[in-house]
Write an enzyme that holds these catalytic residues in place. Structure first.
Site, short mmCIF file in Angstrom:
data_model
loop_
_atom_site.label_atom_id
_atom_site.label_comp_id
_atom_site.label_asym_id
_atom_site.label_seq_id
_atom_site.Cartn_x
_atom_site.Cartn_y
_atom_site.Cartn_z
N TYR A 147 57.33 -5.79 -18.53
CA TYR A 147 56.11 -6.39 -19.08
C TYR A 147 54.89 -5.48 -18.91
CZ TYR A 147 58.58 -10.71 -20.00
OH TYR A 147 59.45 -11.64 -20.52
N ASP B 195 60.80 -14.12 -14.29
CA ASP B 195 60.43 -13.57 -15.59
C ASP B 195 58.92 -13.34 -15.67
OD1 ASP B 195 60.87 -12.68 -18.20
OD2 ASP B 195 62.21 -14.34 -18.68
N GLU C 29 61.09 -8.59 -13.64
CA GLU C 29 60.92 -7.97 -14.97
C GLU C 29 59.56 -7.28 -15.04
OE1 GLU C 29 62.51 -9.58 -18.40
OE2 GLU C 29 63.83 -10.99 -17.39
N TRP C 30 59.00 -7.04 -13.90
CA TRP C 30 57.67 -6.45 -13.75
C TRP C 30 57.47 -5.19 -14.60
CZ3 TRP C 30 55.91 -5.51 -7.96
CH2 TRP C 30 54.60 -5.03 -7.94
N ASP D 50 65.80 -7.30 -23.70
CA ASP D 50 67.02 -8.07 -23.44
C ASP D 50 68.22 -7.45 -24.16
OD1 ASP D 50 65.38 -9.88 -22.18
OD2 ASP D 50 65.87 -11.57 -23.49
#
Ligand SMILES: *[C@@H]1O[C@H](CO)[C@@H](O)[C@H](O)[C@H]1NC(C)=O
Ligand SMILES: *[C@@H]1O[C@H](CO)[C@@H](O)[C@H](O)[C@H]1NC(C)=O
Ligand SMILES: *[C@@H]1O[C@H](CO)[C@@H](O)[C@H](O)[C@H]1NC(C)=O
Ligand SMILES: *[C@@H]1O[C@H](CO)[C@@H](O)[C@H](O)[C@H]1NC(C)=O
Length: 407
Positions: free
Chosen positions: A194, A157, A190-191, A218
């Site tokens: 973000y 994450d 999740e690069w 999500d």
């Protein structure tokens, strides 16, 4: 239809190199605890719902006993909230000793003994999203720890990442650290999610380091959530579709089928569209208590075959006409998966007609093709030719999924 021509050219040009760890040659499939079980840590109040060894051993038993493993759902994955609040005296992560009395190594053995694989979770920053210890400053040690436990997948994450530089550096360094363990471990990132608010992600680079990556928020157990994921994907398809392929996939997040928020037609839409999008298929539901209908949909062999098609090309929206959307996905053997999604949220079923010449830039049904309906129920539509039109009846918020094979 104009959008189809440049898109197809872009798809043919795509040849981005994937992470070479030998895994995720087709979109990974499995189960992930987050959407259904969140951060339940109170096992006294909720013994069967807390994030614990018991939850995962029970899920492993069901996956092995009730056809899930045979359907392809192989990875049983832990999300946030598994860890103890502090590292051990040697700086290693450890599972919460009350909730995971046997530790992760024993759980991995249990899962492997049932022919399944185990996934775990950490974070690029100092703390995970729920405030448990993150991997910052410990990338190599954590990769070694996970490998020594027999972990097969890491969801990494991006909370508390510090800066964009530290975020990117952390994702790269964990990928290299996993490689150094010598164990093939699926690396779920999740690069881009973000990064995106601040910067356009470089997907060529992301694919060199990650096996799949989240782009958007999500998933929730609601039609609004499914709808927003599909709309986001269609709006960004020119940049994300061409990058997907064996070893590297866009991840629209978990399947929520079998829970509380989707109607039957909406569940059909999620299953059909996750197949069109070549999405990793991680269910988040309670397999110990699931309806026969949800099980039928989630284990549907023909839909899964589309999702897992060896060509590994992601599908895309070819037209949006009032409330109808027409999507297609090129498959191996000159076939196409075709989805007709009806977005209207009032009224009853409506017919949508389209010419088969629209599909595959004119190649999908040239000179003729067989058409088979896969969802909402299977049915043979027989042989058609290039100039034929099809009319499909679709329920509000539902999808009709077809397989078109050129003859
Ligand atoms: C590590 O990377 C090298 C070079 O890309 C690759 O050949 C090897 O298979 C990788 N090993 C693992 C375990 O990922
Ligand atoms: C983690 O904490 C250390 C010590 O406070 C700090 O130097 C470092 O920048 C932090 N890392 C991130 C990614 O915020
Ligand atoms: C994206 O990353 C690739 C691979 O690291 C690199 O070759 C390319 O120059 C990057 N593109 C941009 C626009 O930075
Ligand atoms: C859709 O078309 C079929 C075949 O022409 C017809 O039987 C059906 O009634 C139509 N449905 C609607 C909702 O118009």
């Amino acid at each position: 239809m104009a959008a189809a021509v440049p898109l197809l050219c872009a798809l043919l040009l795509a040849a981005a190199a994937a992470l070479e760890n030998g895994v995720a040659r087709t979109p990974p499939m499995g189960w992930l605890h987050w959407e259904r079980f969140l951060c339940g840590t109170d096992c006294t109040a909720q013994p069967r719902r807390c994030v614990s060894e018991q939850l995962f051993t029970e899920m492993a038993d069901v996956m092995a006993a009730e056809g899930w493993r045979e359907a392809g759902y192989q990875y049983l994955c832990i999300d946030d909230c598994w860890a103890a609040p502090t590292r051990d005296e040697r700086g290693r992560l450890r599972a919460d000793p009350r909730r995971f009395p046997g530790g992760i190594r024993r759980l991995a053995d249990y899962v492997h003994a049932r022919g399944l694989k185990l996934g775990i979770y950490s974070d690029v920053g100092n703390k995970t999203c729920a405030g448990f210890p993150g991997s910052y400053g410990h990338y190599e040690l954590d990769a070694q720890t996970f490998a020594s436990w027999g972990v097969d997948l890491l969801k990494f994450d991006g909370c508390n990442s510090g800066s964009l530089e530290l975020l990117a550096e952390g994702y790269r360094r964990m990928s290299l650290a996993l490689n150094k363990t010598g164990r093939p471990i699926v690396y779920s990132c999740e690069w881009p999610f973000y990064l995106r608010p601040m910067q356009q992600p470089n997907y060529t680079e992301i694919k060199q380091y990650c096996n799949h990556w989240r782009n958007f928020f999500d998933v929730y157990d609601s039609w609004n959530s499914i709808k927003s994921i599909l709309e986001w994907t269609a709006l960004h398809q020119d940049s994300i579709v061409k990058i997907a392929g064996p070893g590297g996939w866009n991840d629209p997040d978990m399947l929520v089928i079998g829970n509380f928020g989707l109607s039957w037609d909406q569940a059909v839409t999620q299953m059909a569209m996750w197949a069109i999008m070549a999405a990793p298929l991680f269910m988040s539901n309670d397999l110990r208590r699931i309806s026969p209908e949800a099980k039928w949909l989630l284990q549907n062999k023909e839909v899964i075959a589309i999702n897992q098609d060896p060509l590994g090309r992601q599908g895309y929206r070819i037209t949006k006409d009032k409330n109808f959307e027409l999507w297609e996905r090129p498959l191996s053997g000159r076939a196409y998966a075709v989805a007709v999604l009806y977005q209207q949220e009032i009224g009853g079923p409506q017919n949508f007609s389209f010419s088969l010449a629209f599909l595959g830039n004119g190649l999908a049904c040239n000179p003729a093709c067989s058409v088979r309906q896969i969802l909402p129920s299977s049915r043979d539509w027989g042989v058609h030719n290039w100039v034929s039109s099809l009319s499909v009846e679709v329920n509000p918020t539902g999808t009709v999924l077809l397989r078109v094979a050129a003859l």
